[in-house]
Structures are given as C-alpha cells and as structure tokens.
Design a protein around this motif. Sequence first.
Motif, PDB file in Angstrom:
ATOM      1  N   GLY A  56       0.829  -1.199   0.000  1.00 37.77           N
ATOM      2  CA  GLY A  56       0.000   0.000   0.000  1.00 37.77           C
ATOM      3  C   GLY A  56       0.861   1.246   0.000  1.00 37.77           C
ATOM      4  N   VAL A  57       0.594   2.137  -0.948  1.00 37.38           N
ATOM      5  CA  VAL A  57       1.369   3.371  -1.083  1.00 37.38           C
ATOM      6  C   VAL A  57       0.432   4.552  -0.853  1.00 37.38           C
ATOM      7  CG1 VAL A  57       2.798   4.776  -2.613  1.00 37.38           C
ATOM      8  CG2 VAL A  57       2.898   2.271  -2.756  1.00 37.38           C
ATOM      9  N   ALA A  58       0.693   5.312   0.196  1.00 35.30           N
ATOM     10  CA  ALA A  58      -0.164   6.454   0.516  1.00 35.30           C
ATOM     11  C   ALA A  58       0.285   7.720  -0.201  1.00 35.30           C
ATOM     12  CB  ALA A  58      -0.182   6.691   2.027  1.00 35.30           C
ATOM     13  N   GLU A  59       1.596   7.855  -0.409  1.00 36.21           N
ATOM     14  CA  GLU A  59       2.138   9.041  -1.071  1.00 36.21           C
ATOM     15  C   GLU A  59       3.150   8.614  -2.122  1.00 36.21           C
ATOM     16  OE1 GLU A  59       3.780  11.667   1.777  1.00 36.21           O
ATOM     17  OE2 GLU A  59       1.895  11.982   2.862  1.00 36.21           O
ATOM     18  N   LEU A  60       3.162   9.327  -3.219  1.00 36.22           N
ATOM     19  CA  LEU A  60       4.076   9.005  -4.303  1.00 36.22           C
ATOM     20  C   LEU A  60       5.487   9.477  -3.971  1.00 36.22           C
ATOM     21  CD1 LEU A  60       4.251   7.802  -7.148  1.00 36.22           C
ATOM     22  CD2 LEU A  60       3.868  10.100  -8.056  1.00 36.22           C
ATOM     23  N   PHE A  61       6.457   8.600  -4.162  1.00 36.01           N
ATOM     24  CA  PHE A  61       7.855   8.983  -4.008  1.00 36.01           C
ATOM     25  C   PHE A  61       8.683   8.168  -4.989  1.00 36.01           C
ATOM     26  CE2 PHE A  61       6.846   5.754  -0.831  1.00 36.01           C
ATOM     27  CZ  PHE A  61       7.850   4.820  -0.994  1.00 36.01           C
ATOM     28  N   GLU A  62       9.962   8.399  -5.021  1.00 38.01           N
ATOM     29  CA  GLU A  62      10.829   7.722  -5.980  1.00 38.01           C
ATOM     30  C   GLU A  62      11.046   6.271  -5.567  1.00 38.01           C
ATOM     31  OE1 GLU A  62      12.050   8.762  -8.867  1.00 38.01           O
ATOM     32  OE2 GLU A  62      10.918  10.632  -8.624  1.00 38.01           O
ATOM     33  N   PHE A  63      10.662   5.362  -6.459  1.00 40.40           N
ATOM     34  CA  PHE A  63      10.853   3.939  -6.189  1.00 40.40           C
ATOM     35  C   PHE A  63      12.112   3.451  -6.892  1.00 40.40           C
ATOM     36  CE2 PHE A  63       6.232   4.541  -5.882  1.00 40.40           C
ATOM     37  CZ  PHE A  63       5.994   3.996  -4.627  1.00 40.40           C
ATOM     38  N   SER A  64      12.737   2.445  -6.304  1.00 42.95           N
ATOM     39  CA  SER A  64      13.930   1.873  -6.919  1.00 42.95           C
ATOM     40  C   SER A  64      13.537   1.083  -8.163  1.00 42.95           C
ATOM     41  CB  SER A  64      14.650   0.953  -5.930  1.00 42.95           C
ATOM     42  OG  SER A  64      13.866  -0.204  -5.676  1.00 42.95           O
ATOM     43  N   GLU A  65      14.496   0.881  -9.037  1.00 41.19           N
ATOM     44  CA  GLU A  65      14.238   0.119 -10.257  1.00 41.19           C
ATOM     45  C   GLU A  65      13.859  -1.319  -9.926  1.00 41.19           C
ATOM     46  OE1 GLU A  65      16.485  -1.100 -14.462  1.00 41.19           O
ATOM     47  OE2 GLU A  65      17.397   0.338 -13.070  1.00 41.19           O
ATOM     48  N   ASP A  66      14.500  -1.886  -8.907  1.00 38.97           N
ATOM     49  CA  ASP A  66      14.179  -3.260  -8.506  1.00 38.97           C
ATOM     50  C   ASP A  66      12.726  -3.374  -8.064  1.00 38.97           C
ATOM     51  OD1 ASP A  66      16.707  -4.132  -9.077  1.00 38.97           O
ATOM     52  OD2 ASP A  66      17.439  -3.981  -7.010  1.00 38.97           O
ATOM     53  N   PHE A  67      12.265  -2.393  -7.290  1.00 40.24           N
ATOM     54  CA  PHE A  67      10.880  -2.419  -6.821  1.00 40.24           C
ATOM     55  C   PHE A  67       9.912  -2.295  -7.995  1.00 40.24           C
ATOM     56  CE2 PHE A  67       7.038  -0.175  -5.380  1.00 40.24           C
ATOM     57  CZ  PHE A  67       6.575  -1.086  -4.439  1.00 40.24           C
ATOM     58  N   LEU A  68      10.199  -1.396  -8.913  1.00 37.41           N
ATOM     59  CA  LEU A  68       9.331  -1.202 -10.076  1.00 37.41           C
ATOM     60  C   LEU A  68       9.247  -2.466 -10.923  1.00 37.41           C
ATOM     61  CD1 LEU A  68      10.467   2.384 -11.141  1.00 37.41           C
ATOM     62  CD2 LEU A  68       8.278   1.763 -10.109  1.00 37.41           C
ATOM     63  N   ASN A  69      10.361  -3.177 -11.029  1.00 38.42           N
ATOM     64  CA  ASN A  69      10.385  -4.401 -11.834  1.00 38.42           C
ATOM     65  C   ASN A  69       9.579  -5.532 -11.201  1.00 38.42           C
ATOM     66  OD1 ASN A  69      11.998  -3.250 -13.809  1.00 38.42           O
ATOM     67  ND2 ASN A  69      13.915  -3.944 -12.871  1.00 38.42           N
ATOM     68  N   GLN A  70       9.337  -5.441  -9.898  1.00 35.33           N
ATOM     69  CA  GLN A  70       8.574  -6.483  -9.205  1.00 35.33           C
ATOM     70  C   GLN A  70       7.065  -6.263  -9.296  1.00 35.33           C
ATOM     71  OE1 GLN A  70      10.087  -6.402  -5.217  1.00 35.33           O
ATOM     72  NE2 GLN A  70      12.080  -7.237  -5.774  1.00 35.33           N
ATOM     73  N   ILE A  71       6.658  -5.079  -9.734  1.00 37.59           N
ATOM     74  CA  ILE A  71       5.227  -4.759  -9.784  1.00 37.59           C
ATOM     75  C   ILE A  71       4.576  -5.455 -10.979  1.00 37.59           C
ATOM     76  CG2 ILE A  71       3.511  -2.925 -10.009  1.00 37.59           C
ATOM     77  CD1 ILE A  71       5.512  -1.021  -8.722  1.00 37.59           C
ATOM     78  N   GLU A  72       3.624  -6.327 -10.697  1.00 39.43           N
ATOM     79  CA  GLU A  72       2.898  -7.030 -11.756  1.00 39.43           C
ATOM     80  C   GLU A  72       1.423  -6.642 -11.801  1.00 39.43           C
ATOM     81  OE1 GLU A  72       3.642 -11.228 -12.053  1.00 39.43           O
ATOM     82  OE2 GLU A  72       5.715 -11.032 -11.349  1.00 39.43           O
ATOM     83  N   ALA A  73       0.968  -5.902 -10.788  1.00 40.05           N
ATOM     84  CA  ALA A  73      -0.426  -5.452 -10.771  1.00 40.05           C
ATOM     85  C   ALA A  73      -0.511  -4.114 -10.043  1.00 40.05           C
ATOM     86  CB  ALA A  73      -1.325  -6.480 -10.092  1.00 40.05           C
ATOM     87  N   LEU A  74      -1.411  -3.266 -10.532  1.00 39.39           N
ATOM     88  CA  LEU A  74      -1.624  -1.949  -9.931  1.00 39.39           C
ATOM     89  C   LEU A  74      -3.119  -1.747  -9.715  1.00 39.39           C
ATOM     90  CD1 LEU A  74      -0.677   0.921  -9.091  1.00 39.39           C
ATOM     91  CD2 LEU A  74      -0.879   1.572 -11.512  1.00 39.39           C
ATOM     92  N   ILE A  75      -3.488  -1.397  -8.486  1.00 36.39           N
ATOM     93  CA  ILE A  75      -4.882  -1.138  -8.138  1.00 36.39           C
ATOM     94  C   ILE A  75      -4.992   0.301  -7.649  1.00 36.39           C
ATOM     95  CG2 ILE A  75      -6.816  -1.785  -6.659  1.00 36.39           C
ATOM     96  CD1 ILE A  75      -5.614  -4.571  -6.437  1.00 36.39           C
ATOM     97  N   ILE A  76      -5.867   1.082  -8.286  1.00 36.41           N
ATOM     98  CA  ILE A  76      -6.061   2.483  -7.908  1.00 36.41           C
ATOM     99  C   ILE A  76      -7.511   2.688  -7.484  1.00 36.41           C
ATOM    100  CG2 ILE A  76      -5.887   4.885  -8.624  1.00 36.41           C
ATOM    101  CD1 ILE A  76      -3.974   4.076 -10.807  1.00 36.41           C
ATOM    102  N   HIS A  77      -7.702   3.283  -6.316  1.00 39.36           N
ATOM    103  CA  HIS A  77      -9.053   3.595  -5.848  1.00 39.36           C
ATOM    104  C   HIS A  77      -9.374   5.050  -6.170  1.00 39.36           C
ATOM    105  CE1 HIS A  77     -12.479   4.369  -3.190  1.00 39.36           C
ATOM    106  NE2 HIS A  77     -12.661   3.056  -3.175  1.00 39.36           N
ATOM    107  N   MET A  78     -10.556   5.261  -6.759  1.00 41.31           N
ATOM    108  CA  MET A  78     -10.986   6.594  -7.184  1.00 41.31           C
ATOM    109  C   MET A  78     -12.214   7.031  -6.390  1.00 41.31           C
ATOM    110  SD  MET A  78     -12.654   7.628 -10.872  1.00 41.31           S
ATOM    111  CE  MET A  78     -14.077   6.570 -10.515  1.00 41.31           C
ATOM    112  N   ASP A  79     -12.316   8.329  -6.158  1.00 42.37           N
ATOM    113  CA  ASP A  79     -13.500   8.904  -5.512  1.00 42.37           C
ATOM    114  C   ASP A  79     -14.465   9.347  -6.604  1.00 42.37           C
ATOM    115  OD1 ASP A  79     -15.418  10.211  -4.074  1.00 42.37           O
ATOM    116  OD2 ASP A  79     -14.021  11.361  -2.834  1.00 42.37           O
ATOM    117  N   SER A  80     -15.531   8.591  -6.789  1.00 46.69           N
ATOM    118  CA  SER A  80     -16.494   8.905  -7.856  1.00 46.69           C
ATOM    119  C   SER A  80     -17.424  10.046  -7.476  1.00 46.69           C
ATOM    120  CB  SER A  80     -17.326   7.660  -8.195  1.00 46.69           C
ATOM    121  OG  SER A  80     -18.056   7.220  -7.062  1.00 46.69           O
ATOM    122  N   ASN A  81     -17.356  10.486  -6.222  1.00 47.15           N
ATOM    123  CA  ASN A  81     -18.212  11.587  -5.776  1.00 47.15           C
ATOM    124  C   ASN A  81     -17.508  12.938  -5.841  1.00 47.15           C
ATOM    125  OD1 ASN A  81     -20.797  10.399  -5.033  1.00 47.15           O
ATOM    126  ND2 ASN A  81     -19.642   9.266  -3.483  1.00 47.15           N
TER     127      ASN A  81
END
Length: 264
Positions: A56-81
């Motif tokens: 879980g990522v609450a705030e965006l910051f610089e991720f390492s290349e190794d971490f980015l390479n491990q990401i196989e799925a991304l889930i984003i929650h949106m406020d429709s209201n």
Amino acid sequence: MNDLPTIVVVSSSNTKPKSLIKLITKETPTELPSGLFKQPWKIDTKYYSAIVNLIGVAELFEFSEDFLNQIEALIIHMDSNKSSGLDDLKQWEKLETESDPEIKLLIANYCNEETKITRSDAVTWCLNKGFEFVELYPSDMQTIQNSDEDIIIEKFGVNRVIESLEAHTWSNLVLKKMKNPRSQTTGSSKCCSQVVAPMMVEKSDDLPDEFLGEDDFTELFTHLHMMKDSLQSLPISQRKQCAEQMVTAFWKAIGDEDESLDNI
C-alpha cells in the motif's frame, strides 16, 4: 522488500490503501518504516499457487528500479463523488508508466448516473488507459444478478478484483498437477469420473499435466492463457496435437457430441 511479485495498491480518495489490502486479503497489513503497508498473500487456485506482496502506497515517491520491476499489478481507488475524481488519478501516472504492470484495475466504491464521475466516464477512462473498472459496492446489484441460465457466472465487487488477480500468470506461480478423474475407480470418485469424463481431454503422454482434469467450460476459458504459455515449450507437431485436444475439451464442455466435431 524481497523478490516476490508485487501488487501495488494506491488511492486518490479518502479510502486508504491499508483498508483496501485488508478487504482483499482479510489480513491487516504491516506498516513499514518507509510508510508503506505490506501484506504477503497466497493466491491458491485450482490450477496454481503463488505468494505475492500487496504494497500500500499512501504518497508518491521515488521507487527503486528493482521495486518497479517487481510490480505485476496496480490497483487504484478513485473517488467517484468528486468532480476531479479522474483528474486526481494523474498523480499515479508515473508509477504506472515506470512499472508497466500487466494487471491494472481502477476501483471505486460505486458509480451511477448521479455520482460526479459516472460509470460511463470511468469505463471510458479505463478503455483509453488499459485498465479494468470494478465497483466494490455496485448500486444496481438487483439489475445485474446472474440468472440460472448464465453460462459464465460474473463476479462483482472485491470478488471480481480477486478473480482478476487470480487470472494473471504470476512470475513465481507453481502449477498444480491435475488428477484425471477417469483414473479413479472407487466410491464417489468413480461416480464423479463418469460425469466428468465426457468433457475431458483424451490423455496423451505429450499433453502437459495442467491440461488434464479440465471439467468445466468456465475454468477452461479462464485459464486458456496458462495453456497457451505451456504450449510454447512443445515442438510444433506436439503443439498441433495438444491444440486439437484443447478444442475437443472446449467442445465437449459446452455440451456437444464427438460426432459434431467431424463436421467442422
């Protein structure tokens, strides 16, 4: 953060990533010194098992290349209201671009014609961005219930989120060996074999183990991509034979007889 495949969960709403992870895994994630939330999760299906990390990522910051390479799925929650609901998603564009995950889900609590972001707006955004849109708590459930005649039972809410994640070919998945019901000869197992056998692929020494035991059209269709991946390692002649057997399995699974195949 170890080498497990990663599902990154972020939010552009008041719903926290920690809550979303708990909703999916039924476990409370651990907060790391970096401010991230982490929860290992075992995906255990009929065909394979895999252990992944939900981060879980609450705030965006610089991720390492190794971490980015491990990401196989991304889930984003949106406020429709919020009228800015879709615009608020731009803060995660860099993360999506740099990680380039295969599974991308945009989720919202609900969307309808009265919310600031309508369902049509959300679906259009997803089509343009390569995401799948999922409502966690659809407001029109009564009109979208599956009927008894539906061939494929559609899932909704968090169950659909989990189904989408299970359909992915995780880099560390371990395939399960499927039992051939026709080899079982006693008690209720034998009865089950007699029911399932007409839908089975004929056993072949060249056929990968995970092709055996397919007893349901929905399951066959859901895991077609796994079968395709397995075929890539076979010689061309064996691929053709296995492909023919797969067609037969699908044909039998929808209720047609062998004689019908002769006319195709």
